[in-house]
Design an enzyme around this catalytic site. Structure first.
Site, PDB file in Angstrom:
ATOM      1  N   GLU A 463      11.254   6.141  10.393  1.00  0.00           N
ATOM      2  CA  GLU A 463      10.514   5.347  11.373  1.00  0.00           C
ATOM      3  C   GLU A 463      11.350   4.842  12.542  1.00  0.00           C
ATOM      4  O   GLU A 463      11.354   3.652  12.860  1.00  0.00           O
ATOM      5  CB  GLU A 463       9.830   4.169  10.677  1.00  0.00           C
ATOM      6  CG  GLU A 463       8.736   4.586   9.726  1.00  0.00           C
ATOM      7  CD  GLU A 463       7.959   3.411   9.139  1.00  0.00           C
ATOM      8  OE1 GLU A 463       8.401   2.250   9.298  1.00  0.00           O
ATOM      9  OE2 GLU A 463       6.904   3.649   8.535  1.00  0.00           O
ATOM     10  N   GLU A 568       4.420   8.400   4.099  1.00  0.00           N
ATOM     11  CA  GLU A 568       3.918   7.131   3.587  1.00  0.00           C
ATOM     12  C   GLU A 568       2.435   7.004   3.914  1.00  0.00           C
ATOM     13  O   GLU A 568       2.000   7.382   5.004  1.00  0.00           O
ATOM     14  CB  GLU A 568       4.660   5.937   4.207  1.00  0.00           C
ATOM     15  CG  GLU A 568       6.142   5.870   3.911  1.00  0.00           C
ATOM     16  CD  GLU A 568       6.809   4.659   4.568  1.00  0.00           C
ATOM     17  OE1 GLU A 568       6.086   3.723   4.981  1.00  0.00           O
ATOM     18  OE2 GLU A 568       8.044   4.655   4.675  1.00  0.00           O
TER      19      GLU A 568
END
Length: 805
Positions: A463, A568
């Site tokens: 991320e 995710e």
């Protein structure tokens, strides 16, 4: 309230009222743009994040506070959403021979929509031939006995001779058999496991290696088994292995690199080829284990909530633990490693029908520098245990580098809550150099033949906030890391792990032109629905939302980029949950979120009080999970386990725990149940191209694309020209990760666990500070002034090691 630019049109989410006519819609929150890979709040730069006065000392924006994507005049036009791509395909896992067991037409045992593997079922009753029983009183037997008379008696002398010969033979066998099984066979097995070749085996490629063949060696204890077998763990405790899907475990202390285990009957064993794009990644994260997060392990953080500086991330947690000598100091963190995830969790993952785990890990598994308070190197010891346990139960690993020096996103899971110092600010380039070294060290370890079939994917940055560092600069870093990983795996396409790059919250399609023909690269996105405007609509109204929000995007990305994975996702549709947004930062749903101005939507209790969920609520959550799995296709649920709060004594974020959902009936016991949930509209047809899977053309990235990926970047968006920024020089001693140790019980020589370095030709030193130079703190605020640097003549940029011959 978070909002988007007025010139972007949004359709409402397809949230339907189960008790109303089908055309009735709830007043749903704005639908997430179907082009988005993740959904966050609209702040694009630190200045828009508002006053930090409401945040605990040392804290800043929380884990999920990101930028609203693709806003503004330059954003592409909205396009219609389509449903997921799952459908029945030629040579796919959904109709391959592993379901019908290669039985001839008309005799297949796939009937009634279910799969049968019980030899006692109706198939055998209909087609089997019962055996004739011959009793001792049979007339035929009596006739045979009458025909053959007993042999004549032998002389005493001849009997003694034959007896002596038999004794000699038995003595010889007693010597040869143990030597073969305990010395010769294991030695040959280990050697073969490192020099395997591939042959066709049904739908998958089987690596013909005696070490990989699921044949137990001579051992005092069982080395393999299936459903119902008893497992003894390292601490002597036992549990029963439960796997109704035909999975088999395999572990032999004398042959610790044997890849004979298989997670499920339909998942290729570790000694077989996993056909990405055809075989589906059905995975789960082991979040909060080796890289802690407050909402996953709240008890660790609650203990220090009232400190002058509360623990809000692993940085402050380590500081608090270190000062807490009465409780064991920082060694408390190792206690967490020992207990939060154990071998039994890996067995349960396989028994849940899952075949992959994604394991987040921080760079401090390798080393720390200066005043970094993290516990160094210890988490690596437990990652080695993870490799062992994954191998034992046939599970593959996606190793995810979750935290980089300086922080890649400023969120608590990056190690330190605060600002972004990776490819940003005065130390942005030096931190990137250091990160590339850590990627290289990990890649060299996992590319060794002992580990490459287990650690199959390497996620190089979790991320990164692309809006801070710029997509072009991040792409250059990605390409540099890709070259390093491919070099660690050795020359030639198909070596080393898949390289997983995060979309950095840009459109996935925007990455298509950067790395054409890259050798086994996959793009990772984290689609969440819960971190934007909140809705009080019931869970049942989200029944097909994942299909319309994500399905078409995954199809398009699979067809253009290649392997597309959701690293995710969760069952959460609100941001309710203890510390989900960060320690003491509140929730949007209840209007207490300190990082934005959100109106109160309602009380979070109905969303988090899982012990009082009704059957209808559980069914609605399960429906959402199935739709998510079908739409995302290759996925890793976030996360396997949520720890109990030390205050309430229970899980406070139930929408994020796969294990809790299994135990309480809102997660599918068989993830294959998700197939077709989205209706299989607008499907993507596998397989991936040969170049995308390491075959013909892999690695042949066009010269014009390579030219645009030159490292280092000329300038950082925050920090200025790289030539004027502090940097490290490659003159340091290479750090290698230690291999595990094994104790053979067979009396043979020591087991070769590798040196930690796959490519002996990779000898470029590590990047370290230039002697005599003064550097800012690696975690310095990126908006700080750039200090004077050492003479340019003494500065050297990182150079990609040349591939060995």
């Amino acid at each position: 309230m978070a909002h988007h630019n007025d010139d972007v049109a949004y359709d409402p989410l397809p949230l339907t009222n189960d008790d109303a006519p089908s055309h009735t819609l709830y007043n749903a929150p704005p639908s997430p743009d179907p082009r988005l890979s993740s959904f966050h709040t609209p702040q694009m730069v630190p200045s828009e994040l508002g006053d930090d006065s409401s945040i605990p000392q040392g804290a800043a924006q929380p884990r999920f506070l990101g930028a609203a994507l693709y806003d503004g005049p330059g954003s592409p036009a909205l396009r219609d959403s389509f449903a997921s791509s799952q459908h029945t395909l030629p040579s796919s896992e959904y109709n391959s021979s592993v379901y019908a067991l290669n039985e001839p037409s008309g005799l297949g045992r796939y009937d009634g929509g279910s799969y049968h593997d019980d030899p006692r079922d109706s198939y055998y009753a209909e087609h089997g031939v019962p055996m004739n029983v011959m009793s001792s009183g049979s007339r035929n037997m009596e006739e045979k006995r009458a025909v053959y008379a007993p042999p004549k008696a032998k002389s005493r002398r001849r009997l003694m001779i034959f007896g002596l010969i038999a004794c000699i033979i038995l003595i010889i066998l007693a010597v040869i058999i143990p030597v073969y099984f305990f010395i010769l066979r294991p030695s040959s097995s280990t050697k073969d496991s490192q020099n395997d070749t591939s042959t066709s085996s049904g739908d998958h490629t089987s690596k013909t290696s005696s070490a990989s063949a699921a044949q137990p060696t001579a051992s005092a204890v069982a080395v393999t088994g299936g459903d119902g077998t008893l497992i003894t763990m390292e601490d002597g405790t036992t549990f029963t292995y439960k796997n109704p899907f035909g999975g088999t475990w395999y572990w032999d202390e004398n042959d610790p690199f044997n890849n004979g285990a298989k997670a499920q009957s339909w998942t290729p064993g570790l000694n077989e080829t996993f056909q990405y794009g055809i075989d589906k990644i059905r995975g789960v994260n082991l979040g909060g284990w080796l890289n802690t997060e407050p909402f996953i392990s709240p008890a660790l953080y609650e203990k220090y909530l009232n400190n002058p500086t509360p623990a809000v991330d692993e940085w402050t947690l380590c500081q608090a633990m270190t000062a807490d000598t009465a409780s064991g100091g920082i060694n408390q963190l190792e206690t967490h490693y020992k207990t939060f995830i154990t071998e039994q969790d890996f067995a349960q993952v396989a028994g849940a029908g899952l075949n992959f785990v994604r394991i987040p890990i921080g760079y401090w598994a390798i080393e720390v520098r200066d005043n970094e308070p993290f516990l160094p190197k210890v988490s690596w010891t437990y990652f080695l245990k993870a490799i062992k346990w994954a191998r034992k139960y046939g599970i593959r690993i996606n190793l995810d580098l979750h935290a980089l020096p300086g922080s890649q996103n400023g969120w608590n899971h990056s190690g330190r809550l605060g600002t972004i110092g990776f490819l940003s600010g005065p130390m942005g380039y030096a931190n990137a150099q250091r990160s590339l070294d850590y990627i290289r060290i990990i890649a060299e370890f996992i590319s060794q033949p002992q580990y490459k079939d287990v650690v199959a994917i390497f996620g190089i940055v979790n991320e990164p906030q692309g809006s801070f560092m710029g997509q072009d600069n991040l792409a250059k870093f990605y390409y540099q890391a890709y070259q390093i990983i491919r070099n660690a795996g050795g020359t030639g396409a198909g070596n080393g792990p898949y390289v997983s790059i995060h979309d950095a919250f840009f459109q996935r399609s925007s990455w298509n032109s950067y790395f054409p023909n890259a050798d086994r690269m996959t793009i990772d996105s984290h689609p969440y629905l819960c971190f934007n405007d909140q809705s009080s609509n019931p869970m049942s109204s989200y029944a097909t939302t994942p299909c319309s929000a994500w399905g078409a995007i995954v199809n398009a990305s699979s067809a253009s980029f290649g392997l597309t994975n959701a690293g995710e996702f969760s069952n959460a549709v609100t941001d309710c949950g203890l510390y989900l947004n960060g320690v003491n930062l509140g929730t949007r749903y209840e209007g207490t979120y300190t990082q934005g101005n959100y109106p109160r939507t309602g009380d979070c209790t109905p969303w988090t009080d899982w012990q009082n969920y009704t059957p209808a609520t559980k069914a609605a959550i399960k429906q959402f999970a199935l739709a998510s799995m079908d739409a995302l296709q290759d996925y890793f649920f976030w996360t396997w386990k949520i720890g109990n709060s030390s205050v309430s004594g229970k899980v406070e974020t139930p929408a994020w725990s796969y294990q809790l959902g299994l135990e309480n009936g809102w997660m599918p016991t068989d993830p294959r149940e998700a197939i077709g949930t989205c209706g299989n509209t607008n499907p993507w047809s596998p397989p991936l191209t040969p170049a995308q899977t390491g075959g013909a053309g892999a690695g042949n990235i066009p010269a014009n694309a390579v030219a645009n990926l030159a490292w280092p970047p000329a300038s950082l968006s925050t920090g200025g020209p790289v030539s004027a920024l502090p940097s490290y020089t490659p003159t340091g001693t290479i750090v290698t990760l230690p291999p595990p140790t094994f104790t053979s019980t067979s009396g043979k020589s020591a087991i070769n666990a590798g040196s930690g370095w796959a490519n002996n030709g990779d000898t470029t030193p590590m990047n370290v500070p230039i002697q005599g130079c003064t550097y800012p703190d690696p975690w310095v605020d990126p908006n700080s002034a750039v200090p004077p640097t050492c003479a340019a003549a003494s500065r050297r940029a990182f150079v990609t090691p040349a591939p060995s011959s």
